[in-house]
Design a protein around this motif. Structure first.
Motif, PDB file in Angstrom:
ATOM      1  N   GLY A  57       0.819  -1.210   0.000  1.00 11.27           N
ATOM      2  CA  GLY A  57       0.000   0.000   0.000  1.00 11.27           C
ATOM      3  C   GLY A  57       0.850   1.255   0.000  1.00 11.27           C
ATOM      4  O   GLY A  57       0.472   2.297  -0.539  1.00 11.27           O
ATOM      5  N   GLY A  58       2.046   1.150   0.558  1.00 12.25           N
ATOM      6  CA  GLY A  58       2.940   2.302   0.634  1.00 12.25           C
ATOM      7  C   GLY A  58       3.536   2.705  -0.706  1.00 12.25           C
ATOM      8  O   GLY A  58       4.225   3.721  -0.810  1.00 12.25           O
ATOM      9  N   MET A  59       3.296   1.898  -1.739  1.00 10.74           N
ATOM     10  CA  MET A  59       3.808   2.209  -3.077  1.00 10.74           C
ATOM     11  C   MET A  59       2.763   2.970  -3.909  1.00 10.74           C
ATOM     12  O   MET A  59       2.963   3.211  -5.098  1.00 10.74           O
ATOM     13  N   ALA A  60       1.660   3.366  -3.273  1.00  8.50           N
ATOM     14  CA  ALA A  60       0.520   3.922  -4.014  1.00  8.50           C
ATOM     15  C   ALA A  60       0.873   5.173  -4.806  1.00  8.50           C
ATOM     16  O   ALA A  60       0.227   5.494  -5.795  1.00  8.50           O
ATOM     17  N   ASP A  61       1.933   5.875  -4.396  1.00  6.47           N
ATOM     18  CA  ASP A  61       2.294   7.119  -5.103  1.00  6.47           C
ATOM     19  C   ASP A  61       3.411   6.901  -6.118  1.00  6.47           C
ATOM     20  O   ASP A  61       3.929   7.876  -6.682  1.00  6.47           O
ATOM     21  N   LEU A  62       3.807   5.663  -6.353  1.00  4.67           N
ATOM     22  CA  LEU A  62       4.980   5.394  -7.205  1.00  4.67           C
ATOM     23  C   LEU A  62       4.607   4.831  -8.574  1.00  4.67           C
ATOM     24  O   LEU A  62       5.470   4.618  -9.424  1.00  4.67           O
ATOM     25  N   THR A  63       3.326   4.583  -8.792  1.00  6.60           N
ATOM     26  CA  THR A  63       2.882   3.851  -9.983  1.00  6.60           C
ATOM     27  C   THR A  63       3.368   4.485 -11.281  1.00  6.60           C
ATOM     28  O   THR A  63       3.996   3.823 -12.108  1.00  6.60           O
ATOM     29  N   ASP A  64       3.063   5.771 -11.465  1.00  6.84           N
ATOM     30  CA  ASP A  64       3.367   6.421 -12.754  1.00  6.84           C
ATOM     31  C   ASP A  64       4.868   6.424 -13.025  1.00  6.84           C
ATOM     32  O   ASP A  64       5.312   6.138 -14.146  1.00  6.84           O
ATOM     33  N   GLU A  65       5.656   6.731 -12.003  1.00  5.63           N
ATOM     34  CA  GLU A  65       7.117   6.815 -12.201  1.00  5.63           C
ATOM     35  C   GLU A  65       7.688   5.437 -12.552  1.00  5.63           C
ATOM     36  O   GLU A  65       8.502   5.302 -13.481  1.00  5.63           O
ATOM     37  N   ILE A  66       7.208   4.413 -11.869  1.00  9.69           N
ATOM     38  CA  ILE A  66       7.710   3.059 -12.156  1.00  9.69           C
ATOM     39  C   ILE A  66       7.285   2.628 -13.559  1.00  9.69           C
ATOM     40  O   ILE A  66       8.086   2.097 -14.333  1.00  9.69           O
ATOM     41  N   ALA A  67       6.029   2.939 -13.925  1.00  7.79           N
ATOM     42  CA  ALA A  67       5.550   2.568 -15.272  1.00  7.79           C
ATOM     43  C   ALA A  67       6.390   3.259 -16.350  1.00  7.79           C
ATOM     44  O   ALA A  67       6.761   2.643 -17.354  1.00  7.79           O
ATOM     45  N   ARG A  68       6.733   4.525 -16.115  1.00  5.82           N
ATOM     46  CA  ARG A  68       7.558   5.276 -17.089  1.00  5.82           C
ATOM     47  C   ARG A  68       8.942   4.650 -17.198  1.00  5.82           C
ATOM     48  O   ARG A  68       9.471   4.425 -18.277  1.00  5.82           O
ATOM     49  N   GLU A  69       9.522   4.328 -16.066  1.00  8.15           N
ATOM     50  CA  GLU A  69      10.900   3.805 -16.047  1.00  8.15           C
ATOM     51  C   GLU A  69      10.982   2.384 -16.609  1.00  8.15           C
ATOM     52  O   GLU A  69      11.985   1.985 -17.173  1.00  8.15           O
ATOM     53  N   VAL A  70       9.913   1.616 -16.420  1.00  7.82           N
ATOM     54  CA  VAL A  70       9.976   0.182 -16.762  1.00  7.82           C
ATOM     55  C   VAL A  70       9.337  -0.115 -18.124  1.00  7.82           C
ATOM     56  O   VAL A  70       9.683  -1.076 -18.783  1.00  7.82           O
ATOM     57  N   GLY A  71       8.363   0.734 -18.516  1.00  9.07           N
ATOM     58  CA  GLY A  71       7.766   0.550 -19.843  1.00  9.07           C
ATOM     59  C   GLY A  71       6.763  -0.596 -19.907  1.00  9.07           C
ATOM     60  O   GLY A  71       6.557  -1.211 -20.950  1.00  9.07           O
ATOM     61  N   LEU A  72       6.166  -0.923 -18.751  1.00  6.56           N
ATOM     62  CA  LEU A  72       5.097  -1.930 -18.688  1.00  6.56           C
ATOM     63  C   LEU A  72       3.934  -1.316 -17.918  1.00  6.56           C
ATOM     64  O   LEU A  72       4.163  -0.465 -17.057  1.00  6.56           O
ATOM     65  N   PRO A  73       2.705  -1.792 -18.149  1.00  5.93           N
ATOM     66  CA  PRO A  73       1.607  -1.351 -17.277  1.00  5.93           C
ATOM     67  C   PRO A  73       1.892  -1.776 -15.839  1.00  5.93           C
ATOM     68  O   PRO A  73       2.316  -2.915 -15.597  1.00  5.93           O
ATOM     69  N   VAL A  74       1.710  -0.849 -14.922  1.00  6.98           N
ATOM     70  CA  VAL A  74       1.920  -1.134 -13.495  1.00  6.98           C
ATOM     71  C   VAL A  74       0.589  -0.992 -12.777  1.00  6.98           C
ATOM     72  O   VAL A  74      -0.067   0.052 -12.872  1.00  6.98           O
ATOM     73  N   VAL A  75       0.173  -2.053 -12.096  1.00  2.00           N
ATOM     74  CA  VAL A  75      -1.112  -2.053 -11.384  1.00  2.00           C
ATOM     75  C   VAL A  75      -0.844  -1.887  -9.893  1.00  2.00           C
ATOM     76  O   VAL A  75      -0.012  -2.620  -9.333  1.00  2.00           O
ATOM     77  N   GLU A  76      -1.530  -0.936  -9.288  1.00  2.00           N
ATOM     78  CA  GLU A  76      -1.306  -0.669  -7.864  1.00  2.00           C
ATOM     79  C   GLU A  76      -2.647  -0.865  -7.143  1.00  2.00           C
ATOM     80  O   GLU A  76      -3.701  -0.407  -7.618  1.00  2.00           O
ATOM     81  N   GLY A  77      -2.609  -1.547  -6.003  1.00  2.00           N
ATOM     82  CA  GLY A  77      -3.835  -2.029  -5.379  1.00  2.00           C
ATOM     83  C   GLY A  77      -4.770  -0.992  -4.789  1.00  2.00           C
ATOM     84  O   GLY A  77      -5.995  -1.166  -4.842  1.00  2.00           O
ATOM     85  N   VAL A  78      -4.227   0.099  -4.211  1.00  2.00           N
ATOM     86  CA  VAL A  78      -5.120   1.096  -3.604  1.00  2.00           C
ATOM     87  C   VAL A  78      -6.021   1.702  -4.671  1.00  2.00           C
ATOM     88  O   VAL A  78      -7.254   1.745  -4.547  1.00  2.00           O
TER      89      VAL A  78
END
Ligand SMILES: O=C(O)C[C@H]1NC(=O)NC1=O
Length: 244
Positions: free
Chosen positions: A182-203
């Motif tokens: 849950g503590g990763m809820a604010d990291l989704t967009d940055e990780i998706a940009r850096e990794v180039g895959l859809p990133v799904v976050e649970g919150v």
């Protein structure tokens, strides 16, 4: 609609992060209350932490019932207390792990989970089995970061997370990544940009799923095992639960 988003640990900074992420994607007219128990572990990193935190989750749901919440999100990747919480209300109750699994399964045939500590990976594996997503998940990975590092050592934690997500992308044959905290809820967009895959976050996934359920007029069934608990006496520090 009023959604009570419950952070099962007792770290207010993480509750704020979770609440901000939920509000960012909530529909107009959806009010988000981000709460946490008064008592319990500052972070959830073991079966023991999970068990203790579940009591706080249930107390938060009881508070929500008194305040007229329309839905609940349990914002810890172990979904602590989920089934017990569902017994306490007619409202939808969604755990962030189950929400993320469902969403990831709609956009990919295979996903990997990237969570915090390797020792909690078994909890995600048990949930994959319980929810019927075992065959969708290629691997449960861990960045080997303590949960509170997400709050206290954010840059280093993010760097480790991105590294593990890149390894998942390159090695696991997946189409999406599920963030396992849950503590990763604010990291989704940055990780998706850096990794180039859809990133799904649970919150965020859970907030949209609860909006959909409330919009469809669907809530927790009271027929069968999720019916309200049978009234009974509780003693000691749980005596107040005798009036349920
Ligand atoms: O299980 C984990 O690693 C993550 C889990 N622990 C926590 O305090 N919030 C969570 O989402």
């Amino acid at each position: 609609m009023h959604i009570r988003v419950i952070n099962p640990n007792t770290t207010a900074g993480m509750t704020a992060t979770i609440g901000e992420a939920a509000r960012r994607i909530a529909a107009p007219g959806t009010h988000i209350s981000a709460t946490q128990p008064d008592a319990g572990p500052v972070s959830i990193e073991s079966h023991f932490d999970e068990a203790i935190s579940a009591v706080g989750v249930l107390e938060e749901v009881l508070a929500g019932e008194r305040e007229g919440a329309d839905a609940y999100v349990i914002a810890c990747f172990g979904d602590p207390g989920l089934m017990a919480a569902r017994e306490l209300t007619r409202a939808p109750v969604i755990g962030i792990a189950e929400a993320a699994f469902h969403m990831a399964s709609l956009i990919s045939t295979r996903f990997s989970i990237v969570t915090t500590l390797g020792r909690t990976g078994i909890i995600a594996e048990h949930l994959l089995e319980q929810y019927g997503f075992r065959h969708h998940c290629r691997r449960v990975r861990a960045a080997e970061i303590p949960v509170l590092d997400l709050e206290e050592n954010g840059d280093a934690a993010l760097s480790r997370l991105i590294g593990e997500c890149r390894r998942a992308r390159d090695e696991d044959g997946i189409g999406a990544i599920v963030l396992g905290c849950g503590g990763m809820a604010d990291l989704t967009d940055e990780i998706a940009r850096e990794v180039g895959l859809p990133v799904v976050e649970g919150v965020t996934a859970a907030v949209k799923l609860t909006e959909a359920l409330v919009g469809l007029g669907l809530g927790t069934s009271k027929h069968g095992d999720l019916a309200f608990p049978r009234p009974k006496a509780f003693f000691g520090r749980f005596a107040h639960l005798s009036e349920l």
